[in-house]
Design a protein around this motif. Structure first.
Motif, PDB file in Angstrom:
ATOM      1  N   ALA A 301      44.194  40.805  10.664  1.00  0.00           N
ATOM      2  CA  ALA A 301      44.682  39.449  10.891  1.00  0.00           C
ATOM      3  C   ALA A 301      43.505  38.509  11.142  1.00  0.00           C
ATOM      4  O   ALA A 301      43.489  37.380  10.657  1.00  0.00           O
ATOM      5  CB  ALA A 301      45.639  39.443  12.076  1.00  0.00           C
ATOM      6  N   LYS A 302      42.516  38.978  11.843  1.00  0.00           N
ATOM      7  CA  LYS A 302      41.359  38.142  12.169  1.00  0.00           C
ATOM      8  C   LYS A 302      40.615  37.716  10.903  1.00  0.00           C
ATOM      9  O   LYS A 302      40.212  36.558  10.757  1.00  0.00           O
ATOM     10  CB  LYS A 302      40.414  38.916  13.101  1.00  0.00           C
ATOM     11  N   GLU A 303      40.470  38.651   9.984  1.00  0.00           N
ATOM     12  CA  GLU A 303      39.820  38.326   8.719  1.00  0.00           C
ATOM     13  C   GLU A 303      40.627  37.292   7.949  1.00  0.00           C
ATOM     14  O   GLU A 303      40.081  36.346   7.381  1.00  0.00           O
ATOM     15  CB  GLU A 303      39.644  39.596   7.866  1.00  0.00           C
ATOM     16  N   TYR A 304      41.943  37.473   7.958  1.00  0.00           N
ATOM     17  CA  TYR A 304      42.812  36.553   7.242  1.00  0.00           C
ATOM     18  C   TYR A 304      42.696  35.147   7.823  1.00  0.00           C
ATOM     19  O   TYR A 304      42.598  34.162   7.095  1.00  0.00           O
ATOM     20  CB  TYR A 304      44.259  37.044   7.311  1.00  0.00           C
ATOM     21  N   ILE A 305      42.694  35.071   9.130  1.00  0.00           N
ATOM     22  CA  ILE A 305      42.617  33.768   9.796  1.00  0.00           C
ATOM     23  C   ILE A 305      41.318  33.051   9.444  1.00  0.00           C
ATOM     24  O   ILE A 305      41.292  31.834   9.270  1.00  0.00           O
ATOM     25  CB  ILE A 305      42.736  33.947  11.329  1.00  0.00           C
ATOM     26  N   ALA A 306      40.234  33.817   9.310  1.00  0.00           N
ATOM     27  CA  ALA A 306      38.926  33.214   9.015  1.00  0.00           C
ATOM     28  C   ALA A 306      38.986  32.336   7.772  1.00  0.00           C
ATOM     29  O   ALA A 306      38.320  31.312   7.695  1.00  0.00           O
ATOM     30  CB  ALA A 306      37.876  34.307   8.846  1.00  0.00           C
ATOM     31  N   GLY A 307      39.764  32.757   6.779  1.00  0.00           N
ATOM     32  CA  GLY A 307      39.851  31.983   5.552  1.00  0.00           C
ATOM     33  C   GLY A 307      41.094  31.120   5.460  1.00  0.00           C
ATOM     34  O   GLY A 307      41.271  30.392   4.496  1.00  0.00           O
ATOM     35  N   HIS A 308      41.972  31.229   6.449  1.00  0.00           N
ATOM     36  CA  HIS A 308      43.222  30.457   6.459  1.00  0.00           C
ATOM     37  C   HIS A 308      43.440  29.866   7.837  1.00  0.00           C
ATOM     38  O   HIS A 308      44.313  30.311   8.581  1.00  0.00           O
ATOM     39  CB  HIS A 308      44.417  31.338   6.087  1.00  0.00           C
ATOM     40  N   PRO A 309      42.641  28.844   8.191  1.00  0.00           N
ATOM     41  CA  PRO A 309      42.744  28.276   9.546  1.00  0.00           C
ATOM     42  C   PRO A 309      44.143  27.773   9.874  1.00  0.00           C
ATOM     43  O   PRO A 309      44.523  27.735  11.022  1.00  0.00           O
ATOM     44  CB  PRO A 309      41.715  27.146   9.540  1.00  0.00           C
ATOM     45  N   GLN A 310      44.886  27.346   8.850  1.00  0.00           N
ATOM     46  CA  GLN A 310      46.265  26.942   9.097  1.00  0.00           C
ATOM     47  C   GLN A 310      47.151  27.701   8.122  1.00  0.00           C
ATOM     48  O   GLN A 310      47.026  27.542   6.917  1.00  0.00           O
ATOM     49  CB  GLN A 310      46.447  25.446   8.872  1.00  0.00           C
ATOM     50  N   VAL A 311      48.022  28.530   8.657  1.00  0.00           N
ATOM     51  CA  VAL A 311      48.909  29.278   7.775  1.00  0.00           C
ATOM     52  C   VAL A 311      50.346  29.122   8.218  1.00  0.00           C
ATOM     53  O   VAL A 311      50.635  29.013   9.398  1.00  0.00           O
ATOM     54  CB  VAL A 311      48.556  30.789   7.762  1.00  0.00           C
TER      55      VAL A 311
END
Length: 315
Positions: A301-311
Motif C-alpha cells: 500500500a505504501k508503494e501505491y500511495i507514493a505514486g497516487h497521492p490522492q486515490v
RNA sequence: CGCGGGGUAGAGCAGUUGGCAGCUCGCCAGGCCCAUAACCUGGAGGUCGUGGGUUCAAGUCCCACCCCCGCAA
C-alpha cells in the motif's frame, strides 16, 4: 501382491496423493487418467496437466480422454480392467464427472480424496468456501464415489485447524499433503476389509460452486471481517478486486483496521499516515496491505500511495 | 502470432505540439522540538528496458527485439 490401482487426477491437488501411491509398495499404479492438455497462460500455449507430467516422469501409462463420457473411454478402461484386474480407482481432483458404468469397472469401486469434512462443502470450491465461511477447521475425507457428487460412503476423515490468517493457497497445500498421508493406509485397509464404509449424514450437506474471477469483486458494504475472509479465501484463486478509475485493482492482503480514524461519510480509499484504509459495512474498516493495479506488479500500500497521492474507489 | 496495460533515481509515479529529466516516499548530512508518522535546510543517486533509424536536437517520432503484468483459459 500389490493392489492394482488406476489413478484419476489432473490438478496440483492430485500430486501428493499420486506420489504417495507410486512410492508405496502395497500398490501398483497400472494407469493414470488425466484431462487433455489445455491452452494455458497469457499466450494460450497448450500445456499438459501436472498429473500428466508426473505420469511421464514415472513411466506410467496414461490416458487423456477428450470426453470421459464417450464410448471409446469406456472401452479402453474396460480393456485395462480385463487385462490387469484392477482392484480400485483412486480419484483426486480429476475435474470431470465419471460415468457410473466406468465407476463400476474396478473390483472394489472408486476411492475419492476430497478437501473438506463431508458432508460439509460438497463441490468444486471446498477450500475457498471453508475459509470464506469462517470455518474454524477443515480436513480431508476419503470416500467412495457414487452417482451423486461428493455423496458416497466415508472411509476416513482427518481434521485440521484453519489458521486465522490462512489463505486458500496454504490450506489447499496442507490438505493435499494431509490427503496423501492418509490415503495409502485407508486404501489398503479398505481393500483388505478392515474398514466398513459409513454413510454420510445427508441432512447436514452444504454445497459450493465453481468460482470465476467475477466472484472476486469485493462488495464494500459487507463487514471488514467478511471481506478479510473473502480475500484470504480467494487467494490465489480467483483473487479479489475492486474498480478504481475504471481499472481493476486486485486486493491481495488486508487487515481489519481502525474505524474511528476514518471519515465515515465516504466509501473510498483513505490515506492515513502512509497507510491505506477503506470503509466497509457495519461500521468497520479494512487496511489494505498489498494490492496490484491492472498491468502492474503486486505492491505494498505504501508503494501505491507514493505514486497516487490522492486515490478514490468507484466501488 | 487470443485481447490489452507497462518498463524514467532504491520504491511508486509524472513528463504537454521533439528543446537543459521532475514529483511523492526512502536514503545521507545537519537543524528544530519534551516528543513524533510532524516540520526546516542541504546532499547523493538516472547509460529514460535493448539495438538500430529520422533529426541541429529523441524519454518523446519510426522499425526490430527483450522483460513484467491485467483479461482470457
Amino acid at each position: 501382491m500389490a493392489y492394482k490401482i488406476v489413478f484419476f487426477g489432473t490438478a496440483d491437488f492430485s500430486l501428493p496423493s499420486l506420489d504417495a501411491l507410486l512410492k508405496d509398495s502395497r500398490f501398483e499404479v497400472v494407469a493414470i487418467v488425466t484431462k487433455p492438455d489445455a491452452p494455458f497462460g497469457r499466450h494460450q500455449t497448450l500445456t499438459p496437466p501436472p498429473v500428466k507430467v508426473m505420469a511421464q516422469e514415472h513411466n506410467v501409462p496414461f490416458f487423456q480422454f477428450e470426453k470421459i463420457k464417450m464410448e471409446e473411454s469406456y472401452e479402453i478402461l474396460k480393456q485395462v480392467q480385463n487385462d490387469r484386474m484392477v482392484d480400485a480407482y483412486v480419484v483426486v481432483s480429476y475435474g470431470k464427472i465419471i460415468p457410473q458404468r466406468i465407476l463400476d469397472l474396478p473390483k472394489h469401486g472408486c476411492i475419492n480424496v476430497h478437501g473438506s469434512l463431508l458432508p460439509r462443502w460438497r463441490g468444486a470450491s471446498c477450500v475457498q468456501s471453508a475459509i470464506a465461511a469462517g470455518d474454524k477447521t477443515s480436513g480431508v475425507t476419503i470416500m467412495l464415489l457414487d452417482a451423486e457428487m461428493d455423496h458416497g460412503d466415508i472411509l476416513a476423515q482427518k481434521e485440521i485447524e484453519i489458521n486465522s490468517d490462512e489463505t486458500s493457497g496454504k490450506l489447499h497445500d496442507r490438505l493435499a499433503q494431509l490427503g496423501a498421508e492418509t490415503l495409502p493406509d485407508v486404501l489398503a485397509n479398505y481393500l483388505n476389509g478392515k474398514i466398513t464404509p459409513q454413510p454420510q449424514d445427508h441432512s447436514q450437506a452444504t454445497y459450493c460452486k465453481i468460482l470465476s474471477r467475477d466472484d472476486g469483486k469485493i462488495d464494500w458494504t459487507k463487514s471488514a471481517d467478511e471481506i478479510d475472509r473473502l480475500v484470504r479465501a480467494y487467494n490465489p484463486w480467483p483473487g479479489t478486486w475492486t474498480e478504481c478509475d475504471g481499472k481493476r485493482i486486485k486486493i491481495s492482503k488486508v487487515e481489519t483496521g481502525n474505524w474511528k480514524e476514518l471519515d465515515d461519510k465516504r466509501v473510498n480509499f483513505q490515506i492515513v499516515h502512509d497507510r491505506l484504509f477503506i470503509v466497509c459495512g457495519s461500521k468497520s474498516a479494512l487496511e489494505i496491505l498489498e494490492l496490484q493495479p491492472e498491468g502492474k506488479r503486486v505492491m505494498t500500500a505504501k508503494e501505491y500511495i507514493a505514486g497516487h497521492p490522492q486515490v478514490t474507489s468507484d466501488n
